[in-house]
Design a protein around this motif. Structure first.
Motif, PDB file in Angstrom:
ATOM      1  N   SER A  71      61.491  20.095 -88.174  1.00  0.00           N
ATOM      2  CA  SER A  71      61.647  19.733 -86.901  1.00  0.00           C
ATOM      3  C   SER A  71      60.371  18.975 -86.591  1.00  0.00           C
ATOM      4  N   GLY A  72      59.798  18.317 -87.615  1.00  0.00           N
ATOM      5  CA  GLY A  72      58.446  17.733 -87.400  1.00  0.00           C
ATOM      6  C   GLY A  72      57.185  18.411 -87.059  1.00  0.00           C
ATOM      7  N   VAL A  73      56.025  17.838 -86.684  1.00  0.00           N
ATOM      8  CA  VAL A  73      55.245  18.578 -86.375  1.00  0.00           C
ATOM      9  C   VAL A  73      53.864  17.890 -85.245  1.00  0.00           C
ATOM     10  N   SER A  74      53.301  18.616 -84.710  1.00  0.00           N
ATOM     11  CA  SER A  74      52.430  18.016 -83.820  1.00  0.00           C
ATOM     12  C   SER A  74      51.364  19.289 -83.583  1.00  0.00           C
ATOM     13  N   ILE A  84      58.515  15.633 -94.012  1.00  0.00           N
ATOM     14  CA  ILE A  84      58.283  15.765 -92.791  1.00  0.00           C
ATOM     15  C   ILE A  84      59.381  14.900 -91.722  1.00  0.00           C
ATOM     16  N   ASN A  85      60.027  15.689 -90.788  1.00  0.00           N
ATOM     17  CA  ASN A  85      60.954  14.976 -90.016  1.00  0.00           C
ATOM     18  C   ASN A  85      60.323  14.283 -88.897  1.00  0.00           C
ATOM     19  N   LEU A  86      60.595  13.207 -88.886  1.00  0.00           N
ATOM     20  CA  LEU A  86      59.761  12.064 -87.853  1.00  0.00           C
ATOM     21  C   LEU A  86      60.516  11.747 -86.721  1.00  0.00           C
ATOM     22  N   PRO A 128      54.181   3.380 -84.365  1.00  0.00           N
ATOM     23  CA  PRO A 128      53.501   2.821 -85.648  1.00  0.00           C
ATOM     24  C   PRO A 128      52.279   3.565 -86.327  1.00  0.00           C
ATOM     25  N   ALA A 129      51.601   4.239 -85.436  1.00  0.00           N
ATOM     26  CA  ALA A 129      50.445   5.172 -86.209  1.00  0.00           C
ATOM     27  C   ALA A 129      51.064   6.104 -87.073  1.00  0.00           C
ATOM     28  N   VAL A 130      52.295   6.947 -86.739  1.00  0.00           N
ATOM     29  CA  VAL A 130      52.631   7.991 -87.607  1.00  0.00           C
ATOM     30  C   VAL A 130      53.413   7.203 -88.757  1.00  0.00           C
ATOM     31  N   ALA A 131      53.999   6.109 -88.628  1.00  0.00           N
ATOM     32  CA  ALA A 131      54.548   5.474 -89.842  1.00  0.00           C
ATOM     33  C   ALA A 131      53.600   4.870 -90.646  1.00  0.00           C
ATOM     34  N   PRO A 180      68.478  14.892 -83.216  1.00  0.00           N
ATOM     35  CA  PRO A 180      68.500  14.147 -82.113  1.00  0.00           C
ATOM     36  C   PRO A 180      67.542  13.008 -82.101  1.00  0.00           C
ATOM     37  N   ALA A 181      67.803  11.955 -81.180  1.00  0.00           N
ATOM     38  CA  ALA A 181      67.173  10.781 -81.365  1.00  0.00           C
ATOM     39  C   ALA A 181      65.922  11.177 -80.291  1.00  0.00           C
ATOM     40  N   ILE A 182      64.902  11.900 -80.890  1.00  0.00           N
ATOM     41  CA  ILE A 182      63.674  11.956 -80.089  1.00  0.00           C
ATOM     42  C   ILE A 182      62.390  12.098 -81.151  1.00  0.00           C
ATOM     43  N   GLU A 183      61.077  11.715 -80.657  1.00  0.00           N
ATOM     44  CA  GLU A 183      60.025  12.031 -81.517  1.00  0.00           C
ATOM     45  C   GLU A 183      59.697  13.384 -81.673  1.00  0.00           C
ATOM     46  N   PHE A 184      59.619  13.544 -83.227  1.00  0.00           N
ATOM     47  CA  PHE A 184      59.358  14.862 -83.608  1.00  0.00           C
ATOM     48  C   PHE A 184      58.125  15.145 -84.207  1.00  0.00           C
ATOM     49  N   THR A 185      57.437  13.871 -84.640  1.00  0.00           N
ATOM     50  CA  THR A 185      56.089  13.931 -85.400  1.00  0.00           C
ATOM     51  C   THR A 185      55.173  13.054 -84.584  1.00  0.00           C
TER      52      THR A 185
END
Length: 409
Positions: free
Chosen positions: A11-14, A151-153, A170-173, A186-191
């Motif tokens: 589910s991504g990472v922060s 990693i799930n983005l 853009p920075a994550v990409a 879901p359509a949200i930011e995960f990372t």
């Protein structure tokens, strides 16, 4: 025995998810608070709580910002703050590397030189606490090797100071180049940028959960709580037998023969295969039917990347068929140790041979980057990195501690 940590970023990472997961694995919040005092930063408060994310109990660590800096901070100022702090050398080096990744990504996205990149007054406190706190947590767990899952983005769009932007931002990409990624749920930011920068600092070893004996499993919650989705980061911490001669993992091999394609295209094909998760790509000259010269394209990867790699081979080459087989490969446990060199840093990839023996190789991309910055030949940097590592190892008879690693959701 090797103490291993696996980052399960389904589910991504922060940054705050890392802090929560580390506390959930047993790192006392008081340890993080005490270690962060070395930064000399005020105006924030760390707070932990237990939350539920889609029926999963997880730890949520919040960084409550009470007062930010009076103006944005440049990368040079952040580096000065870290270098002047009494943080342990390993943590200071890894923190500098993480901020370097963030600044390079922001500069690339906004068309700025590194000395023009500035971090927001409030956001920089958040980033400093997330990054240094995560490194302190890994140090406390005393892990020797680190791996991570694809990693799930996330998906959709995010609202920023620049307006609506696509997910991933853009920075994550930019920082996702060269590592396996996916979009699921879901359509949200995960990372977030901080999250993926920490992963890249912590490890270059992306793979499924490796064989290990788990000792603890931690769940760190993100802020978002989408219906029907467990928005958590999971950490597995356990023991691996570093002396075992039979450490293996299951991989797939894709192979195809080509004799009717412009060889200039192979460079782009290799880049795209690596971007799609290939572990290795080789081109082998061969003689095909009717004595025509040809090329065998061989790709090694994990099974979860099969569809993406097949798609690239079919669409980017002239092949009409691909041979696919599943196999085991024997591997050595490895970790990265960063060494300071010519005003920069180079990661040494250290592989354990068992019975206290190891072999080390400078990370080539780090050597190229440092050579470009210092205007030195790449081979000079490689040789100097080897000599510096050997000298440090001789001067310290004890095994050097590996890296204890490395915006909130």
């Amino acid at each position: 025995m090797t103490r291993h940590l696996h980052i399960d970023a389904f589910s991504g990472v922060s940054g705050d998810m890392f802090l929560g997961a580390l506390v959930d694995t047993g790192v006392p919040l008081s340890v993080l608070k005490k270690g962060l005092k070395a930064l000399g930063i005020k105006g924030y408060r760390l707070r932990e709580q237990q939350v539920i994310r889609n029926s999963i109990r997880a730890t949520k660590v919040d960084v409550d910002i009470q007062k930010g800096f009076t103006k944005p901070l440049s990368l040079a100022t952040i580096k000065k703050t870290l270098k002047n702090s009494p943080l342990p050398d390993a943590i200071r080096t890894q923190a500098l590397q993480t901020f370097q990744l963030l600044a390079e990504a922001e500069g690339r996205v906004h068309g700025q030189e590194l000395n023009e990149v500035h971090f927001h007054e409030v956001g920089v406190i958040d980033s400093l606490v997330d990054i240094v706190g995560t490194l302190l947590g890994f140090a406390h767990l005393n892990v020797t090797t680190v791996s991570f899952s694809p990693i799930n983005l996330g998906a959709g769009t995010i609202s920023t100071a620049h307006g609506l932007l696509p997910v991933p931002g853009p920075a994550v990409a930019h920082m996702a180049k060269g590592i396996p990624i996916l979009s699921n749920g879901p359509a949200i930011e995960f990372t977030t940028p901080t999250g993926i920068a920490l992963v890249k600092t912590l490890s270059q070893d992306c793979k499924p959960l490796p064989p290990l004996t788990p000792q603890t499993v931690g769940y760190g919650a993100g802020t978002a709580d989408p219906h029907g989705w467990p928005n958590v980061l999971r950490l597995f911490v356990g023991a691996q037998d570093s002396d075992s001669k039979n450490l293996t993992e299951r991989i797939i091999q894709l192979e195809t023969n080509i004799d009717d394609m412009n060889p200039q295209l192979y460079e782009v094909i290799m880049e795209r295969l690596f971007e799609a998760g290939a572990l290795d790509v080789t081109f082998t000259p061969t003689i095909m039917k009717r004595s025509r010269p040809g090329t065998i394209v061989t790709v090694i990867a994990f099974s979860q990347n099969l569809q993406a790699l097949k798609s690239i081979l079919f669409s980017e080459t002239s092949t009409l068929g691909i041979r696919i087989q599943e196999m085991d490969r024997a591997i050595l446990p490895r970790f990265f140790q960063t060494i300071s060199l010519l005003g920069g840093s180079v990661r040494m990839k250290i592989a354990g041979l068992g019975q206290g023996r190891s072999k080390a190789t400078p990370e080539y991309r780090d050597c190229v980057a440092l050579a470009e910055r210092t205007k030195q030949p790449v081979q000079t940097i490689i040789d100097l990195a080897r000599q510096t590592y050997i000298s440090a190892k001789i001067s310290s008879p004890r095994k050097p501690a590996p890296p204890k690693l490395a915006r909130r959701k």
